[in-house]
Design an enzyme around this catalytic site. Structure first.
Site, PDB file in Angstrom:
ATOM      1  N   HIS A 177       0.812  -1.228   0.000  1.00 31.47           N
ATOM      2  CA  HIS A 177       0.000   0.000   0.000  1.00 31.47           C
ATOM      3  C   HIS A 177       0.847   1.281   0.000  1.00 31.47           C
ATOM      4  CE1 HIS A 177      -4.013  -1.937   1.545  1.00 31.47           C
ATOM      5  NE2 HIS A 177      -3.453  -2.616   0.549  1.00 31.47           N
ATOM      6  N   ASP A 196      -1.892   3.546   3.236  1.00 39.80           N
ATOM      7  CA  ASP A 196      -1.829   3.283   4.687  1.00 39.80           C
ATOM      8  C   ASP A 196      -0.778   2.248   5.046  1.00 39.80           C
ATOM      9  OD1 ASP A 196      -2.901   0.863   3.900  1.00 39.80           O
ATOM     10  OD2 ASP A 196      -4.763   1.053   5.038  1.00 39.80           O
ATOM     11  N   ARG A 261      -6.991   4.910   1.996  1.00 40.86           N
ATOM     12  CA  ARG A 261      -6.466   3.569   2.206  1.00 40.86           C
ATOM     13  C   ARG A 261      -5.303   3.268   1.268  1.00 40.86           C
ATOM     14  NH1 ARG A 261      -7.617  -2.018   0.600  1.00 40.86           N
ATOM     15  NH2 ARG A 261      -7.192  -3.390   2.400  1.00 40.86           N
ATOM     16  N   ALA A 302     -15.518   2.726   4.900  1.00 46.47           N
ATOM     17  CA  ALA A 302     -15.116   2.216   3.588  1.00 46.47           C
ATOM     18  C   ALA A 302     -16.273   2.450   2.632  1.00 46.47           C
ATOM     19  CB  ALA A 302     -14.765   0.735   3.653  1.00 46.47           C
ATOM     20  N   TYR A 304     -19.403   4.373   1.180  1.00 43.43           N
ATOM     21  CA  TYR A 304     -20.404   5.231   1.808  1.00 43.43           C
ATOM     22  C   TYR A 304     -20.541   4.880   3.288  1.00 43.43           C
ATOM     23  CZ  TYR A 304     -21.601   5.682  -3.138  1.00 43.43           C
ATOM     24  OH  TYR A 304     -21.546   5.888  -4.491  1.00 43.43           O
ATOM     25  N   ASP A 306     -22.590   3.713   5.421  1.00 42.73           N
ATOM     26  CA  ASP A 306     -23.896   3.057   5.362  1.00 42.73           C
ATOM     27  C   ASP A 306     -24.007   1.810   6.236  1.00 42.73           C
ATOM     28  OD1 ASP A 306     -22.195   1.370   4.001  1.00 42.73           O
ATOM     29  OD2 ASP A 306     -23.125   1.671   2.040  1.00 42.73           O
ATOM     30  N   GLU A 342     -19.566   1.905  10.927  1.00 43.37           N
ATOM     31  CA  GLU A 342     -19.246   3.149  10.219  1.00 43.37           C
ATOM     32  C   GLU A 342     -19.996   4.347  10.792  1.00 43.37           C
ATOM     33  OE1 GLU A 342     -18.190   1.899   5.676  1.00 43.37           O
ATOM     34  OE2 GLU A 342     -20.263   1.579   6.308  1.00 43.37           O
TER      35      GLU A 342
END
Length: 488
Positions: A177, A196, A261, A302, A304, A306, A342
């Site tokens: 990453h 990250d 990320r 991560a 939306y 939701d 979230e």
């Protein structure tokens, strides 16, 4: 082998010739190029509008690709540690430089980014080429992996790079990453992405994600860039901090946005809008409109916000069982690992993505027998590896103007996302092109915007057009050409 592609595209509404960006190949695109805009509804190409071929292969994990003002394609080889120039007509290649200082140990480290100065070969004395790479900052036997951005000067007589100048050193570096997308903005600043570092997963599961951490004034004064993980940076060409960078938490640094990320794609659209894409965990790869000083939520969110198919499982905070005593599990965290929905995250500067690839329901079954032991290949993500803004124009591909093009590692395909006229939202569903059994790493195009070039990974796993998973690639370590042959 790659064969002729039969592809269809869709039309779009006519766009005004607004202010256009400096493209990924670092050539300025000006508004007068768009006085005869043919990118209208009804002008879409048919399903036989592209031919394709493999130009050459044998690259050592090509990483970045740009079209140069010398009519050559320039690329970096991540494991080969080389900057290479390729003549697209016949695939003849020359090595501009091999950088021995590059540290590469088998992960996602090595020679990474590439950007050409907008004034390269214009006679202005700025024949500069910028790269980034990981290096070992420890003079002893231990490895202290860091990243630097370095500038070289190109000599057209010898076709080589020399006169190295370190723009910035000591940036975070990892075997995972790193992100490492570098480009010039229309403001002649450098923009650079850092991921990250792959923390909180696999063999790095006990290392905390610091994408929300911000530098202090003392750290900036000491040139301690350790909090720059999970960030988009904005730099002056000498590596200093621009005076108009955002103040975040009262501190002005190189940080332009945070909470990312693994943003491997970065591009400017019309009007100077900055877009990025990034890898999600098991779902929700993101397409973001980047605003200065904004927070994009990772690792708390991560995609939306939701509460669907993701919780932030903080392995590094495991208690009472220490993280080091735990076995990594991608599907179920042990009870000692704190979990956060979230919706528990709140921040005044939080920004949701424009689009995800793909959002699924909370009860989605991530384990798919079709992928065997390569389970991640069946997750609802595409692994976006680059992002490029395709402008409108007389010579372009009909229906493609004012779109974002992103290459995919997991699908071996090019995804085209249509933008609204103001660039603040997307229109319709993404369209998939050039679907092959490869891992597409990066993209560039010819000055007339009718020929696209894609580099592929030398090895790895992909899904390809038939689903499932395979590590047998059609065109490993190759440069591919897709040429539009229809009418403008």
């Amino acid at each position: 082998m790659l064969t002729t592609a039969s592809l269809a595209v869709i039309g779009c509404v006519q766009a005004d010739p607004l202010d256009e960006p400096v493209e990924a190949h670092a050539d300025a695109i000006f508004a007068h190029d768009f006085d005869h805009d043919q990118d209208q509804a009804g002008a879409a190409a048919d399903d036989t509008s592209f031919t394709s071929r493999e130009i050459t292969r044998g690259f050592d994990y090509p990483m970045r690709l740009v079209w140069g003002p010398d009519d050559h394609l320039w690329l970096t080889e991540r494991t080969g540690k080389r900057v290479v120039r390729v003549r697209p007509e016949d695939g003849v290649r020359t090595t501009a430089i091999t950088i021995s200082e590059v540290y590469q140990a088998g992960g996602q480290d090595g020679l990474l980014a590439l950007a050409l100065h907008p004034d390269l070969l214009t006679g202005k004395g700025r024949d500069y080429v910028y790269v980034s790479y990981t290096y070992d900052a420890d003079p002893g036997t231990a490895v202290d992996l860091r990243t630097k951005i370095r500038r070289y000067t190109y000599d057209p007589a010898t076709e080589t790079l020399g006169s190295p100048f370190d723009v910035i050193t000591g940036l975070p570096g990892s075997n995972d990453h790193n992100s490492a997308r570098l480009l010039f903005g229309p403001d002649r600043k450098l923009y650079y992405t850092i991921g990250d570092q792959g923390n909180n997963q696999f063999d790095r599961k006990c290392l905390p994600i610091r994408a929300q951490a911000l530098p202090t004034k003392a750290q900036v004064a000491a040139k301690d860039w350790s909090t720059y993980v999970g960030k988009v940076l904005r730099l002056n060409l000498d590596g200093s901090i621009p005076h108009d960078n955002p103040r975040i938490d009262g501190v002005r640094s190189h940080v332009y946005s945070y909470g990312h990320r693994n943003p491997q794609g970065l591009t400017f659209g019309r009007g100077g809008k900055l877009y990025a894409n990034e890898h999600g965990p098991k779902t929700d790869d993101e397409l973001n409109l980047i605003k200065p000083g904004k927070n994009y939520g990772w690792p708390h969110v991560a995609g939306y916000q939701d509460n669907q198919a993701y919780t932030y499982d903080n392995w590094s905070a495991s208690s009472p069982t220490p993280c080091e005593e735990l076995a990594w599990n991608d599907y179920q965290a042990p009870p000692s690992v704190p979990q956060q929905e979230e919706s528990a995250f709140s921040h005044p500067d939080f920004k949701e993505p424009l689009l995800t690839f793909f959002t699924v329901e909370d009860d989605y079954q991530f384990f798919d027998p079709a992928c065997g032991f390569l389970q991640y290949m069946c997750w609802p993500t595409i692994a976006p590896s680059s992002l490029h803004y395709y402008p409108t124009g007389w010579h372009g591909i009909p229906g493609w103007g004012n779109s974002l093009l992103m290459t995919s590692l997991k699908k071996g395909a090019l995804y085209r996302v249509k933008l609204s006229p103001n660039g603040k939202s997307v229109v319709g569903e993404p369209v998939v092109h050039f679907d092959t059994t490869n891992r597409y790493r990066d993209l560039a195009w010819s000055p007339d915007r009718r020929t696209l070039y894609i580099i592929t990974d030398t090895a790895g796993n992909t899904g390809g057009p038939n689903g499932g998973a395979t590590n047998v690639l059609e065109n490993p370590g190759a440069l591919l050409e897709f040429k539009y042959t229809g009418s403008p």
